[in-house]
Motif scaffolding. Structure first.
Motif, PDB file in Angstrom:
ATOM      1  N   ARG A 125      -2.688 -13.593  32.269  1.00  0.00           N
ATOM      2  CA  ARG A 125      -2.317 -12.336  31.610  1.00  0.00           C
ATOM      3  C   ARG A 125      -1.316 -12.631  30.501  1.00  0.00           C
ATOM      4  N   GLN A 126      -1.448 -11.917  29.402  1.00  0.00           N
ATOM      5  CA  GLN A 126      -0.519 -12.087  28.283  1.00  0.00           C
ATOM      6  C   GLN A 126       0.841 -11.490  28.607  1.00  0.00           C
ATOM      7  N   ASN A 127       1.859 -12.007  27.933  1.00  0.00           N
ATOM      8  CA  ASN A 127       3.210 -11.464  28.020  1.00  0.00           C
ATOM      9  C   ASN A 127       3.555 -10.879  26.653  1.00  0.00           C
ATOM     10  N   ILE A 128       3.723  -9.570  26.596  1.00  0.00           N
ATOM     11  CA  ILE A 128       4.013  -8.880  25.335  1.00  0.00           C
ATOM     12  C   ILE A 128       5.378  -8.196  25.457  1.00  0.00           C
ATOM     13  N   GLU A 186       8.921  -6.228  23.464  1.00  0.00           N
ATOM     14  CA  GLU A 186       9.231  -5.286  22.385  1.00  0.00           C
ATOM     15  C   GLU A 186       9.361  -6.024  21.050  1.00  0.00           C
ATOM     16  N   ASP A 187       9.870  -7.247  21.080  1.00  0.00           N
ATOM     17  CA  ASP A 187       9.956  -8.033  19.840  1.00  0.00           C
ATOM     18  C   ASP A 187       8.564  -8.314  19.273  1.00  0.00           C
ATOM     19  N   ASP A 188       7.610  -8.608  20.153  1.00  0.00           N
ATOM     20  CA  ASP A 188       6.233  -8.816  19.697  1.00  0.00           C
ATOM     21  C   ASP A 188       5.695  -7.552  19.030  1.00  0.00           C
ATOM     22  N   ILE A 189       5.909  -6.433  19.691  1.00  0.00           N
ATOM     23  CA  ILE A 189       5.409  -5.159  19.163  1.00  0.00           C
ATOM     24  C   ILE A 189       6.057  -4.838  17.828  1.00  0.00           C
ATOM     25  N   GLU A 190       7.371  -5.051  17.733  1.00  0.00           N
ATOM     26  CA  GLU A 190       8.078  -4.763  16.483  1.00  0.00           C
ATOM     27  C   GLU A 190       7.591  -5.671  15.359  1.00  0.00           C
ATOM     28  N   ALA A 191       7.275  -6.926  15.679  1.00  0.00           N
ATOM     29  CA  ALA A 191       6.767  -7.840  14.646  1.00  0.00           C
ATOM     30  C   ALA A 191       5.450  -7.329  14.067  1.00  0.00           C
ATOM     31  N   VAL A 192       4.579  -6.797  14.931  1.00  0.00           N
ATOM     32  CA  VAL A 192       3.300  -6.245  14.458  1.00  0.00           C
ATOM     33  C   VAL A 192       3.533  -4.966  13.671  1.00  0.00           C
ATOM     34  N   VAL A 193       4.430  -4.118  14.147  1.00  0.00           N
ATOM     35  CA  VAL A 193       4.730  -2.861  13.445  1.00  0.00           C
ATOM     36  C   VAL A 193       5.269  -3.137  12.047  1.00  0.00           C
ATOM     37  N   GLN A 194       6.114  -4.134  11.912  1.00  0.00           N
ATOM     38  CA  GLN A 194       6.650  -4.479  10.586  1.00  0.00           C
ATOM     39  C   GLN A 194       5.536  -4.837   9.618  1.00  0.00           C
ATOM     40  N   VAL A 195       4.538  -5.550  10.097  1.00  0.00           N
ATOM     41  CA  VAL A 195       3.396  -5.881   9.234  1.00  0.00           C
ATOM     42  C   VAL A 195       2.632  -4.617   8.847  1.00  0.00           C
ATOM     43  N   LEU A 196       2.420  -3.725   9.813  1.00  0.00           N
ATOM     44  CA  LEU A 196       1.695  -2.486   9.524  1.00  0.00           C
ATOM     45  C   LEU A 196       2.428  -1.629   8.495  1.00  0.00           C
ATOM     46  N   ARG A 197       3.735  -1.782   8.409  1.00  0.00           N
ATOM     47  CA  ARG A 197       4.524  -1.019   7.436  1.00  0.00           C
ATOM     48  C   ARG A 197       4.684  -1.763   6.117  1.00  0.00           C
ATOM     49  N   SER A 198       4.132  -2.967   6.052  1.00  0.00           N
ATOM     50  CA  SER A 198       4.292  -3.791   4.853  1.00  0.00           C
ATOM     51  C   SER A 198       3.127  -3.583   3.897  1.00  0.00           C
ATOM     52  N   ASP A 199       3.131  -4.325   2.806  1.00  0.00           N
ATOM     53  CA  ASP A 199       2.073  -4.207   1.799  1.00  0.00           C
ATOM     54  C   ASP A 199       0.810  -4.970   2.178  1.00  0.00           C
ATOM     55  N   PHE A 200       0.907  -5.912   3.126  1.00  0.00           N
ATOM     56  CA  PHE A 200      -0.234  -6.761   3.470  1.00  0.00           C
ATOM     57  C   PHE A 200      -0.539  -6.678   4.954  1.00  0.00           C
ATOM     58  N   ILE A 201      -1.793  -6.354   5.268  1.00  0.00           N
ATOM     59  CA  ILE A 201      -2.229  -6.464   6.656  1.00  0.00           C
ATOM     60  C   ILE A 201      -3.276  -7.574   6.808  1.00  0.00           C
ATOM     61  N   THR A 202      -3.672  -8.163   5.695  1.00  0.00           N
ATOM     62  CA  THR A 202      -4.470  -9.387   5.716  1.00  0.00           C
ATOM     63  C   THR A 202      -4.164 -10.192   4.466  1.00  0.00           C
ATOM     64  N   GLN A 203      -4.322 -11.504   4.559  1.00  0.00           N
ATOM     65  CA  GLN A 203      -4.117 -12.423   3.434  1.00  0.00           C
ATOM     66  C   GLN A 203      -2.735 -12.246   2.782  1.00  0.00           C
ATOM     67  N   GLY A 204      -1.724 -12.079   3.641  1.00  0.00           N
ATOM     68  CA  GLY A 204      -0.360 -11.948   3.166  1.00  0.00           C
ATOM     69  C   GLY A 204       0.493 -13.142   3.543  1.00  0.00           C
TER      70      GLY A 204
END
Length: 386
Positions: free
Chosen positions: A6-9, A11-29
């Motif tokens: 089982r994966q270990n996820i 809050e830091d993992d979640i925040e790292a993904v959220v920061q990307v979603l709020r950024s200018d690049f969600i691919t090839q960044g």
């Protein structure tokens, strides 16, 4: 249910993904290169290419070595089918080398014998793909000696083995290979959801794989045959869409910060299994040694020789009824209907067959508590001695 993995996820993992979603690049960044740099730093390899899965990593690794029609790739029967499938994707043929009974990895003595016969027949492999089963490195020094004698290339399938060490170096350093592949599936030690990576010390192979993961396209003016302007790109090879997203890379980058802790806990759990099952009927895997320090993606025990397939099936079903998410890793590739259609017979690989009929994977994952492991052990012993 106590799962086998089982994966270990956090809050830091979640925040790292959220920061990307709020950024200018969600691919090839910028995050994918940072994730690649973290893997390269950990392994000590010069280059790392992150891709959408370990399967795609195996595929572009073989393609970067110009594997194609008329070539032969050898691997282990005890692995997930992707290790062999990648060769077929390239139009090559595939063959197998049986395993060692005590490590579950490719048997280097059998490999040497098979290479000697293949040389006499003019059918040497172009590439050998050793699989680091359960997170334990193959005998890479012996393999390296053979590749120097016979001239084949080596792609390590280290899908289980990020965090493992061999001969004083991290698996993935490519000290004894051309390329090394990792998996970041959720049940693996580090996850990106789905994802994979290839490490290498060869700059040419690295650049070729970088192009192959993105349609065979380059935007580097120094590599182009012409340049019409700042918008211009060239497809120079028949590549694929094997890119990793920025969100996946952000999750992986955050997870890499805990890699040492992940592996340390898995080693503790392996040690407890060894201690608490040492007087049971089960055949246990080797523990760590100075030369070879596994990462313990899987912990596989075996029923004694002479046990019947129905005994393992009964054990599996009893443990599942007890809420223990055991599994079997793996069904030999040579048993699969597709590969039997290619002419392979399970009887050609007797050690793999014996392993498969008696093996069962016990739960091992970072968040597993000692009392959960105690439940697994009690259920296991009760099922066998009932």
């Amino acid at each position: 249910m106590i799962p086998y993995g089982r994966q270990n996820i956090t809050e830091d993992d979640i925040e790292a993904v959220v920061q990307v979603l709020r950024s200018d690049f969600i691919t090839q960044g910028p995050v994918v290169p940072r994730f690649e740099a973290a893997i390269a730093t950990h392994t000590g390899a010069a280059h790392c290419i992150a891709v959408s899965s370990a399967t795609s990593a195996l595929h572009i690794a073989l393609r970067s070595l110009d594997v194609g029609p008329g070539d032969i790739v050898w691997t282990s029967p005890i692995t997930f089918v992707a290790s062999a499938n990648a060769a077929l994707y390239c139009g090559a043929s595939v063959d197998f080398v049986d395993i060692c009974a005590d490590t579950f990895n490719m048997d280097m003595t059998l490999l040497a014998e098979k290479l000697d016969r293949a040389q006499a027949e003019g059918r040497l492999p172009k590439v050998v793909v050793p699989v680091h089963m359960t997170g334990r490195s193959c005998d890479m020094k012996a393999l390296d000696a053979l590749r120097k004698t016979y001239g084949f290339r080596v792609v390590e399938d280290a899908s289980h083995a990020i965090g493992a060490r061999y001969a004083g170096q991290p698996v993935g350093s490519c000290a004894f290979s051309d390329l090394c592949v990792f998996s970041f599936h959720p049940v693996k030690i580090v996850t990106t959801g789905e994802g994979g990576a290839v490490t290498t010390n060869d700059r040419v192979l690295s650049r070729r794989m970088a192009a192959l993961r993105s349609h065979g396209i380059t935007r580097d003016p120094s590599e182009m045959l012409q340049n019409d302007g700042g918008w211009y790109y060239e497809q120079q090879d028949l590549g694929f869409n094997y890119r990793l997203t920025e969100m996946q890379a952000a999750l992986g980058l955050s997870q890499m910060k805990r890699l040492n802790a992940f592996v340390a806990r898995r080693r503790e759990l392996a040690g407890r299994y060894e201690q608490l099952l040492q007087n049971s009927r089960f055949l246990l895997p080797r523990l760590d040694c100075d030369e070879n320090q596994p990462a313990w993606h899987l912990y596989v025990v075996r029923l004694p020789e002479g046990s019947k397939p129905l005994e393992r099936r009964s054990l599996f079903e009893k443990l599942r009824l007890d809420g223990i998410g055991v599994n079997v890793h793996y069904i030999p590739v040579t048993r699969q209907p597709y590969y039997r259609g290619l002419g392979f017979e399970p009887s050609q690989y007797p050690v793999s067959e014996s392993y498969y009929e008696r093996a069962i994977s016990l739960p091992v994952f970072y968040d597993m508590a000692d009392d959960q492991q105690d439940i697994v052990i009690k259920s296991l012993i009760t099922a066998v001695y009932r």
